[in-house]
Scaffold this active site. Structure first.
Site, mmCIF file in Angstrom:
data_model
loop_
_atom_site.group_PDB
_atom_site.id
_atom_site.type_symbol
_atom_site.label_atom_id
_atom_site.label_comp_id
_atom_site.label_asym_id
_atom_site.label_seq_id
_atom_site.Cartn_x
_atom_site.Cartn_y
_atom_site.Cartn_z
ATOM 1 N N CYS A 185 0.847 -1.192 0.000
ATOM 2 C CA CYS A 185 0.000 0.000 0.000
ATOM 3 C C CYS A 185 0.883 1.243 0.000
ATOM 4 C CB CYS A 185 -0.904 -0.007 1.230
ATOM 5 S SG CYS A 185 -1.854 1.515 1.433
ATOM 6 N N ASP A 192 0.121 -6.237 0.132
ATOM 7 C CA ASP A 192 -1.037 -6.647 -0.657
ATOM 8 C C ASP A 192 -0.634 -7.899 -1.436
ATOM 9 O OD1 ASP A 192 -2.738 -4.483 0.059
ATOM 10 O OD2 ASP A 192 -1.692 -3.196 -1.365
#
Length: 278
Positions: A185, A192
């Site tokens: 992120c 992620d």
């Protein structure tokens, strides 16, 4: 590692402590213009080099019926890639949380509210489907094609580098995938995790180089949607396929998962498709 908050996220709830609402509030949705992140890739609004969608699943959807009894569902949203804005994920979660203690006359009323609010935030038509939690349409499936993850390669580069991409002379049509996709992120630095599928027709792509390239996103900071667009643009520029589809299915976080896909005109992703990690 320090994290610079992009100008478009100065007022976003991402990375901040947030009070969770108990009442429906459409103003919680936070829009992020796509143009700023596309510009470094040479992508101009109004002249997109791809078609596509951002497909979201929300697994924590609930509201009260007319008599105050809770209803639970899984929602699927499809946001067109040509929408001027995407919707920041934490604001989406906070918005959905506001449905929990709000009464709606019918399932259709819930869908109508979702479509209206999300379409306004994205400045484009967003489709909405609601599923019962045991609906067979939600059962996990496997990615089609051949997995790259068994290749025994040495890796030293964990930032995206198109220099790893190479092609041969033979023209092929194939589908390849990897579960080793990871990015971070750009605001919180949280990992992620995802799987990525590449379906193309054109000069055969060197598989070891492609896997090294995909692993290169491991320390890259960007949103899911922009990672997919980055991969698409690099493959088109360096491998020059006649047709191309890039699909990423990211692992659920905070009750939401996202699966962006981008393709040359006429391409469509395999459906229905949801992976076990989602």
């Amino acid at each position: 590692m320090s994290h610079h908050r992009p100008d478009t996220l100065v007022d976003a709830p991402l990375g901040r402590e947030s009070a969770y609402p108990e009442r429906y509030d459409a103003s919680l949705l936070y829009s992020i213009p796509r143009a700023a992140n596309r510009a470094p890739l040479g992508i101009e609004e109004g002249a997109l080099p791809f078609v596509g969608e951002d497909e979201w699943h929300a697994f924590e959807v609930s509201w009260l019926n007319a008599r105050g009894k809770p209803v639970v569902a899984v929602a699927r949203f499809r946001l067109p890639a040509d929408s001027p804005s995407l919707i920041e994920s934490k604001s989406w979660k906070l918005y959905l949380n506001g449905f929990n203690q709000t009464r709606f006359e019918s399932r259709e009323a819930v869908i109508e509210s979702l479509m209206t609010d999300l379409s306004r935030a994205a400045d484009a038509a967003v489709s909405v489907e609601l599923f019962d939690v045991d609906d067979e349409a939600l059962m996990p499936r496997r990615l089609p094609g051949e997995c790259l993850d068994g290749l025994d390669i040495a890796v030293t580069d964990y930032t995206p580098s198109a220099e790893h991409l190479a092609v041969g002379e033979e023209i092929v049509e194939e589908t390849l995938y990897s579960h080793l996709l990871k990015s971070n992120c750009p605001v919180t630095g949280q990992p992620d995790w995802g799987s990525v599928l590449i379906r193309y027709r054109g000069p055969r792509i060197d598989r070891e180089g492609l896997l090294r390239y995909l692993i290169g996103y491991r320390q890259h900071q960007d949103f899911h949607e922009h990672c997919v667009e980055h991969i698409f643009v690099d493959l088109m520029r360096h491998c020059r396929p006649e047709r191309l589809l890039v699909l990423a299915r990211y692992v659920r976080r905070g009750g939401l998962d996202i699966s962006p896909w981008r393709g040359t005109p006429g391409e469509q992703p395999p459906r229905p498709l949801r992976l076990s990690r989602q």
